[in-house]
Design an enzyme around this catalytic site. Structure first.
Site, PDB file in Angstrom:
ATOM      1  N   HIS A   1      -9.892   1.647   2.880  1.00 49.87           N
ATOM      2  CA  HIS A   1      -9.581   2.969   3.264  1.00 49.87           C
ATOM      3  C   HIS A   1     -10.668   3.891   3.706  1.00 49.87           C
ATOM      4  O   HIS A   1     -10.512   4.560   4.674  1.00 49.87           O
ATOM      5  CB  HIS A   1      -8.715   3.596   2.172  1.00 49.87           C
ATOM      6  CG  HIS A   1      -7.214   3.023   2.095  1.00 49.87           C
ATOM      7  ND1 HIS A   1      -6.420   3.296   2.986  1.00 49.87           N
ATOM      8  CD2 HIS A   1      -6.665   2.631   0.955  1.00 49.87           C
ATOM      9  CE1 HIS A   1      -5.067   2.677   2.422  1.00 49.87           C
ATOM     10  NE2 HIS A   1      -5.473   2.188   1.348  1.00 49.87           N
TER      11      HIS A   1
ATOM     12  N   HIS B   1      -9.330  -3.307  -1.561  1.00 51.56           N
ATOM     13  CA  HIS B   1      -8.364  -2.726  -0.853  1.00 51.56           C
ATOM     14  C   HIS B   1      -8.510  -1.120  -0.695  1.00 51.56           C
ATOM     15  O   HIS B   1      -8.493  -0.535   0.282  1.00 51.56           O
ATOM     16  CB  HIS B   1      -7.159  -2.951  -1.669  1.00 51.56           C
ATOM     17  CG  HIS B   1      -5.888  -2.276  -0.917  1.00 51.56           C
ATOM     18  ND1 HIS B   1      -4.828  -2.993  -0.243  1.00 51.56           N
ATOM     19  CD2 HIS B   1      -5.401  -0.859  -0.951  1.00 51.56           C
ATOM     20  CE1 HIS B   1      -3.852  -1.945   0.063  1.00 51.56           C
ATOM     21  NE2 HIS B   1      -4.213  -0.948  -0.270  1.00 51.56           N
ATOM     22  N   GLU B   2      -9.136  -0.407  -1.838  1.00 52.21           N
ATOM     23  CA  GLU B   2      -9.558   0.978  -1.690  1.00 52.21           C
ATOM     24  C   GLU B   2     -10.610   1.241  -0.946  1.00 52.21           C
ATOM     25  O   GLU B   2     -10.582   2.236  -0.223  1.00 52.21           O
ATOM     26  CB  GLU B   2      -9.490   1.631  -3.122  1.00 52.21           C
ATOM     27  CG  GLU B   2      -8.323   1.246  -4.090  1.00 52.21           C
ATOM     28  CD  GLU B   2      -6.904   1.852  -3.479  1.00 52.21           C
ATOM     29  OE1 GLU B   2      -7.211   2.651  -2.679  1.00 52.21           O
ATOM     30  OE2 GLU B   2      -6.100   1.178  -3.885  1.00 52.21           O
TER      31      GLU B   2
ATOM     32  N   CYS C   1       0.847  -1.235  -0.158  1.00 51.97           N
ATOM     33  CA  CYS C   1      -0.041   0.043   0.100  1.00 51.97           C
ATOM     34  C   CYS C   1       0.878   1.191  -0.010  1.00 51.97           C
ATOM     35  O   CYS C   1       1.864   1.269   0.901  1.00 51.97           O
ATOM     36  CB  CYS C   1      -0.799   0.065   1.315  1.00 51.97           C
ATOM     37  SG  CYS C   1      -2.143   1.518   1.407  1.00 51.97           S
TER      38      CYS C   1
END
Lengths: 179, 167
Positions: free
Chosen positions: B144, B140-141, B98
Site C-alpha cells: 500500500h 500486503h500492507e 483487502c
C-alpha cells in the site's frame, strides 16, 4: 439489459481479439466476464456480454459475418435473466494438480469423484506436454470444497485413482485471508 | 485517537507512493494510533496502511495474533514507520482480500519468509524475521505504501478473482 454467452473459436493468429471486440463495441455490447486462451493451435474466446436492446441472435444481424468469413466459429447463447451473475460460491478454495504419463480417463476419473463429493470445480485446465514418445498429461483444477471438508479428505478420495492410473495428485488448500 | 474511514478503490490516494517519515513527531504517533484504532474497529483486521486512511506517509500497523492463521506465529502488534524488507525467501500462495477492494479476493503468491526493518512509535529501530501469514500480511500492507494493490499481483483473472463470500 439482456445477456448472452458468446463463444468464438478459430486457428490462432494475431488480431482475433481486436477483430471480435471491435464488432462488439460497434454493436453497443458491454463485456462482462470473459476468458480467452490458446488451446492446441486454436484460440478460444468465451464472453459474457450484455446489450440494452438485443434479444436474440437475429438482433445481431450480419455483425458476425466477417468473423465467419475469416474462419472463426461463432456461437451465441441467450441467457435467461440472472444467468449472467455467479451464484455465491462458499467453501475453501483448493488447487488439485494431477499429472502422469498420458492415458485415457484421467480427467473423467478425477472429476467423477469430485462430483460425487459435491466439490464444485470452478476452473479446470489440461495440457498434453512431454515428448511424442513419452507424452505427459497435466491437469490443474481449482475447486470450492463443501463445508467441513479438509485437504486430507480430498487426498483420501483421490488415492485409489492415484494408484489405479499411476498418476501423481497433489491437493492444497489456498487459505483466504482478509488483510 | 480516532477510527478513520477506510478509503475504497478507485480513490486515487490508494495508487500513490507514500512519503518517508523524516521526523518521528507527534503527528506520526497520531497516525500510528489512528491505524491501530481503525484496525481494531474493523473487526480486528490484521493490518492497515496509512494510505488506506488517506495519509501518504510510510506507516503501517500489522497484528495477526488475533487471527486463526497467525495466532501461533507472530510478533503481536507491529507499529511500523518507514518499513523496509531487507531479505525475502520461499513462496506461499494465499487468497487475499483487502478492505480497500471490498468483495473480491484473488490468489497472490509471495515470499513466505521476510526480514523487515522499521522504526517503532518510540523511535526504536527494529529488525524482525516474519514467516507464514505474518510475512504475507506485512508485505500486503507495505505494498500500500507503494500504491500497489493485491490486484497488481494476481497472476491470472481466470478464476483468481472471486467475489468474496459475504461476511
Amino acid at each position: 439489459m439482456n445477456h448472452f454467452a458468446l463463444t468464438i473459436v478459430g486457428r490462432d493468429r494475431p488480431g482475433i481479439v481486436s477483430q471480435v471486440t471491435k464488432i462488439l463495441f460497434n454493436q453497443g455490447c458491454n463485456l462482462a466476464d470473459s476468458s480467452c486462451s490458446i488451446l492446441g493451435g486454436q484460440f478460444a474466446m468465451i464472453l459474457i456480454l450484455g446489450h440494452p436492446e438485443f434479444t436474440n441472435l437475429e438482433s445481431f444481424g450480419e455483425a458476425f459475418k466477417p468473423l465467419q468469413e475469416t474462419d472463426l466459429t461463432v456461437a451465441l447463447r441467450v441467457l435467461k435473466p440472472g444467468g449472467q451473475t455467479r451464484s455465491q460460491i462458499e467453501g475453501d478454495i483448493c488447487m488439485i494438480s494431477v499429472y502422469g504419463s498420458d492415458k485415457p480417463g484421467i480427467v473423467y476419473r478425477v472429476a467423477e469423484v469430485l462430483g460425487e463429493k459435491q466439490v464444485n470445480i470452478t476452473d479446470l485446465n489440461t495440457k498434453l506436454v512431454g515428448t511424442e514418445e513419452r507424452p505427459v498429461y497435466v491437469m490443474v483444477i481449482e475447486a470450492a470444497l463443501p463445508e467441513g471438508v479438509e485437504e486430507e479428505d480430498v487426498n483420501g478420495w483421490l488415492a485409489p485413482i492415484r494408484d489405479d492410473l499411476q498418476i501423481d495428485i497433489t491437493v492444497r488448500i489456498i487459505p483466504t485471508v482478509e488483510l | 485517537m480516532a477510527v478513520r474511514p477506510i478509503l475504497l478503490y478507485p480513490d486515487p490516494m490508494l495508487k500513490q507512493v507514500a512519503k518517508s517519515v523524516e521526523e518521528l513527531d507527534e503527528t506520526v504517533v497520531a497516525v500510528v494510533q489512528d491505524l491501530v484504532d481503525t484496525m481494531i474497529d474493523a473487526g480486528h483486521s490484521v493490518g492497515v496502511a496509512a494510505p488506506q486512511i488517506g495519509v501518504l506517509r510510510r506507516v503501517v500497523v500489522v497484528d495477526v495474533s488475533k487471527s486463526k492463521l497467525g495466532k501461533e506465529n507472530n510478533h503481536g502488534l507491529l507499529e511500523m514507520v518507514n518499513p523496509e524488507i531487507i531479505e525475502k525467501s520461499g513462496s506461499t500462495t494465499m487468497r487475499e482480500g483487502c478492505m480497500s477492494v471490498p468483495d473480491y479476493t484473488g490468489n497472490v503468491t509471495r515470499p513466505d519468509h521476510i526480514v523487515v526493518e522499521f522504526t517503532d512509535r518510540t523511535g526504536q529501530l527494529r529488525v524482525i524475521e516474519a514467516t507464514g501469514f505474518e510475512a504475507v500480511a506485512i508485505q500486503h500492507e507495505l505494498d500500500h505504501l507503494d500504491g500497489m494493490l493485491f490486484l497488481d499481483r494476481v497472476s491470472s483473472l481466470k478464476t483468481d478473482l472471486y467475489r468474496r463470500k459475504g461476511k
